[in-house]
Design a protein around this motif. Structure first.
Motif, PDB file in Angstrom:
ATOM      1  N   ARG A   1      -1.014  -1.661  11.713  1.00 10.60           N
ATOM      2  CA  ARG A   1      -1.806  -0.443  11.787  1.00 10.60           C
ATOM      3  C   ARG A   1      -2.131   0.004  10.367  1.00 10.60           C
ATOM      4  NH1 ARG A   1       3.376   1.573  11.948  1.00 10.60           N
ATOM      5  NH2 ARG A   1       3.627   3.671  11.134  1.00 10.60           N
ATOM      6  N   PHE A   2      -3.046   0.940  10.241  1.00 17.81           N
ATOM      7  CA  PHE A   2      -3.443   1.421   8.923  1.00 17.81           C
ATOM      8  C   PHE A   2      -2.759   2.742   8.628  1.00 17.81           C
ATOM      9  CE2 PHE A   2      -6.865  -1.402  10.114  1.00 17.81           C
ATOM     10  CZ  PHE A   2      -6.979  -2.174   8.967  1.00 17.81           C
ATOM     11  N   ASP A   3      -2.336   2.903   7.388  1.00 17.15           N
ATOM     12  CA  ASP A   3      -1.761   4.140   6.891  1.00 17.15           C
ATOM     13  C   ASP A   3      -2.926   4.953   6.334  1.00 17.15           C
ATOM     14  OD1 ASP A   3      -0.664   6.132   5.277  1.00 17.15           O
ATOM     15  OD2 ASP A   3       1.011   4.883   4.644  1.00 17.15           O
ATOM     16  N   ASN A   4      -3.318   6.013   7.020  1.00 23.34           N
ATOM     17  CA  ASN A   4      -4.506   6.778   6.640  1.00 23.34           C
ATOM     18  C   ASN A   4      -4.412   7.389   5.249  1.00 23.34           C
ATOM     19  OD1 ASN A   4      -5.789   6.230   9.037  1.00 23.34           O
ATOM     20  ND2 ASN A   4      -4.886   7.997  10.065  1.00 23.34           N
ATOM     21  N   ARG A   5      -3.214   7.645   4.773  1.00 25.15           N
ATOM     22  CA  ARG A   5      -3.063   8.275   3.464  1.00 25.15           C
ATOM     23  C   ARG A   5      -3.471   7.343   2.334  1.00 25.15           C
ATOM     24  NH1 ARG A   5       2.447   8.760   3.165  1.00 25.15           N
ATOM     25  NH2 ARG A   5       2.540   7.560   5.053  1.00 25.15           N
ATOM     26  N   SER A   6      -3.255   6.066   2.491  1.00 20.59           N
ATOM     27  CA  SER A   6      -3.529   5.151   1.382  1.00 20.59           C
ATOM     28  C   SER A   6      -4.394   3.961   1.778  1.00 20.59           C
ATOM     29  CB  SER A   6      -2.207   4.636   0.810  1.00 20.59           C
ATOM     30  OG  SER A   6      -1.528   3.875   1.797  1.00 20.59           O
ATOM     31  N   ASP A   7      -4.861   3.937   3.016  1.00 23.39           N
ATOM     32  CA  ASP A   7      -5.620   2.799   3.524  1.00 23.39           C
ATOM     33  C   ASP A   7      -4.788   1.517   3.476  1.00 23.39           C
ATOM     34  OD1 ASP A   7      -7.912   1.918   4.809  1.00 23.39           O
ATOM     35  OD2 ASP A   7      -8.800   1.172   2.964  1.00 23.39           O
ATOM     36  N   ALA A   8      -3.474   1.699   3.481  1.00 21.24           N
ATOM     37  CA  ALA A   8      -2.566   0.553   3.487  1.00 21.24           C
ATOM     38  C   ALA A   8      -2.466  -0.027   4.890  1.00 21.24           C
ATOM     39  CB  ALA A   8      -1.183   0.970   2.999  1.00 21.24           C
ATOM     40  N   ILE A   9      -2.102  -1.293   4.958  1.00 23.21           N
ATOM     41  CA  ILE A   9      -1.833  -1.937   6.239  1.00 23.21           C
ATOM     42  C   ILE A   9      -0.325  -1.880   6.450  1.00 23.21           C
ATOM     43  CG2 ILE A   9      -1.948  -4.070   7.558  1.00 23.21           C
ATOM     44  CD1 ILE A   9      -4.364  -4.860   5.766  1.00 23.21           C
ATOM     45  N   VAL A  10       0.092  -1.281   7.545  1.00 23.07           N
ATOM     46  CA  VAL A  10       1.506  -1.141   7.854  1.00 23.07           C
ATOM     47  C   VAL A  10       1.921  -2.296   8.762  1.00 23.07           C
ATOM     48  CG1 VAL A  10       3.274   0.328   8.879  1.00 23.07           C
ATOM     49  CG2 VAL A  10       1.373   1.362   7.614  1.00 23.07           C
ATOM     50  N   VAL A  11       2.924  -3.041   8.313  1.00 27.20           N
ATOM     51  CA  VAL A  11       3.446  -4.188   9.048  1.00 27.20           C
ATOM     52  C   VAL A  11       4.731  -3.747   9.735  1.00 27.20           C
ATOM     53  CG1 VAL A  11       4.341  -6.534   8.830  1.00 27.20           C
ATOM     54  CG2 VAL A  11       2.432  -5.789   7.387  1.00 27.20           C
TER      55      VAL A  11
ATOM     56  N   ASP B   1      -7.793 -10.235   2.806  1.00 28.64           N
ATOM     57  CA  ASP B   1      -8.523 -10.854   1.698  1.00 28.64           C
ATOM     58  C   ASP B   1      -9.150  -9.779   0.821  1.00 28.64           C
ATOM     59  OD1 ASP B   1     -10.547  -9.968   3.341  1.00 28.64           O
ATOM     60  OD2 ASP B   1     -11.557 -11.905   3.503  1.00 28.64           O
ATOM     61  N   ARG B   2      -8.635  -8.573   0.918  1.00 27.20           N
ATOM     62  CA  ARG B   2      -9.081  -7.445   0.111  1.00 27.20           C
ATOM     63  C   ARG B   2      -7.906  -6.941  -0.721  1.00 27.20           C
ATOM     64  NH1 ARG B   2     -12.129  -3.524   4.227  1.00 27.20           N
ATOM     65  NH2 ARG B   2     -14.194  -4.423   4.002  1.00 27.20           N
ATOM     66  N   PRO B   3      -8.173  -6.230  -1.788  1.00 17.71           N
ATOM     67  CA  PRO B   3      -7.084  -5.698  -2.610  1.00 17.71           C
ATOM     68  C   PRO B   3      -6.437  -4.478  -1.952  1.00 17.71           C
ATOM     69  CG  PRO B   3      -9.199  -5.110  -3.565  1.00 17.71           C
ATOM     70  CD  PRO B   3      -9.484  -6.001  -2.392  1.00 17.71           C
ATOM     71  N   ARG B   4      -5.682  -4.719  -0.899  1.00 19.45           N
ATOM     72  CA  ARG B   4      -5.060  -3.659  -0.103  1.00 19.45           C
ATOM     73  C   ARG B   4      -3.553  -3.700  -0.274  1.00 19.45           C
ATOM     74  NH1 ARG B   4      -8.154  -3.008   4.968  1.00 19.45           N
ATOM     75  NH2 ARG B   4      -6.796  -1.251   5.333  1.00 19.45           N
ATOM     76  N   LEU B   5      -2.922  -2.603   0.061  1.00 16.15           N
ATOM     77  CA  LEU B   5      -1.477  -2.495   0.049  1.00 16.15           C
ATOM     78  C   LEU B   5      -0.959  -2.868   1.428  1.00 16.15           C
ATOM     79  CD1 LEU B   5       0.674  -1.497  -2.006  1.00 16.15           C
ATOM     80  CD2 LEU B   5       0.540   0.719  -0.869  1.00 16.15           C
TER      81      LEU B   5
END
Length: 164
Positions: free
Chosen positions: A2-12, A21-25
């Motif tokens: 899911r996505f963490d709305n605060r940082s646009d991070a992907i939560v595993v 393939d993007r510079p994501r957290l």
């Protein structure tokens, strides 16, 4: 995932993985005896994170997600990693977790120790070097893997923070 709305991070989540393939957290928490495997292809800019719980799927009966186990989770992670443009042969990994959260008899190896051994074995079988680790101990961890820099931030329940 899911996505963490605060940082646009992907939560595993636990027994889960994600690839980008993007510079994501990529973030995960709740690592006790579990292992977090971060993989990175600097050339392609592809990163992935797996949070597995147990070393070997053959030791458990039932229908579980591949990501629950090292022997099925790492191949599944690498399949998605390759599909996103990552090349395992030029990639490296960093791992964290594998704590001994429960005391065992001296003759018994902890789940954390067995998980760590399984992660090392699965990555070595695919010629993926482990650059750095933060493993063992008797405390939990949470991870943040930066898909732009390849930095793995390990926040430990013992209140320490390490950058790998």
């Amino acid at each position: 995932m899911r996505f963490d709305n605060r940082s646009d991070a992907i939560v595993v989540g636990i027994a889960d993985y994600a690839v980008t393939d993007r510079p994501r957290l990529l973030k995960t928490s709740g690592l006790g005896s579990c292992i977090g495997v971060a993989i990175y292809d600097e050339t392609a800019g592809v990163s992935g994170l797996l949070h597995f719980m147990l070393p070997d799927s053959s030791e458990t009966s039932g229908n579980y997600a591949d990501a629950k186990f090292a022997d099925t989770g790492i191949p599944s992670l690498l399949e998605a990693f390759t599909a996103a443009g990552g090349v395992p042969d030029r990639s490296w990994a960093k791992i964290a977790g594998g704590a001994s959260m429960v005391e065992f008899d001296a003759a018994d190896r902890s789940i954390g120790d067995r998980n760590l051994e399984a992660a090392r074995r699965e990555l070595a079988a695919r010629s993926i070097a482990i650059l750095e680790t933060d493993v063992g101990g008797d405390f939990g961890r949470s991870l943040e893997f930066d898909g732009e820099t390849g930095t793995l931030t390990v926040n430990s329940a013992d209140r320490s923070k390490r950058l790998l």
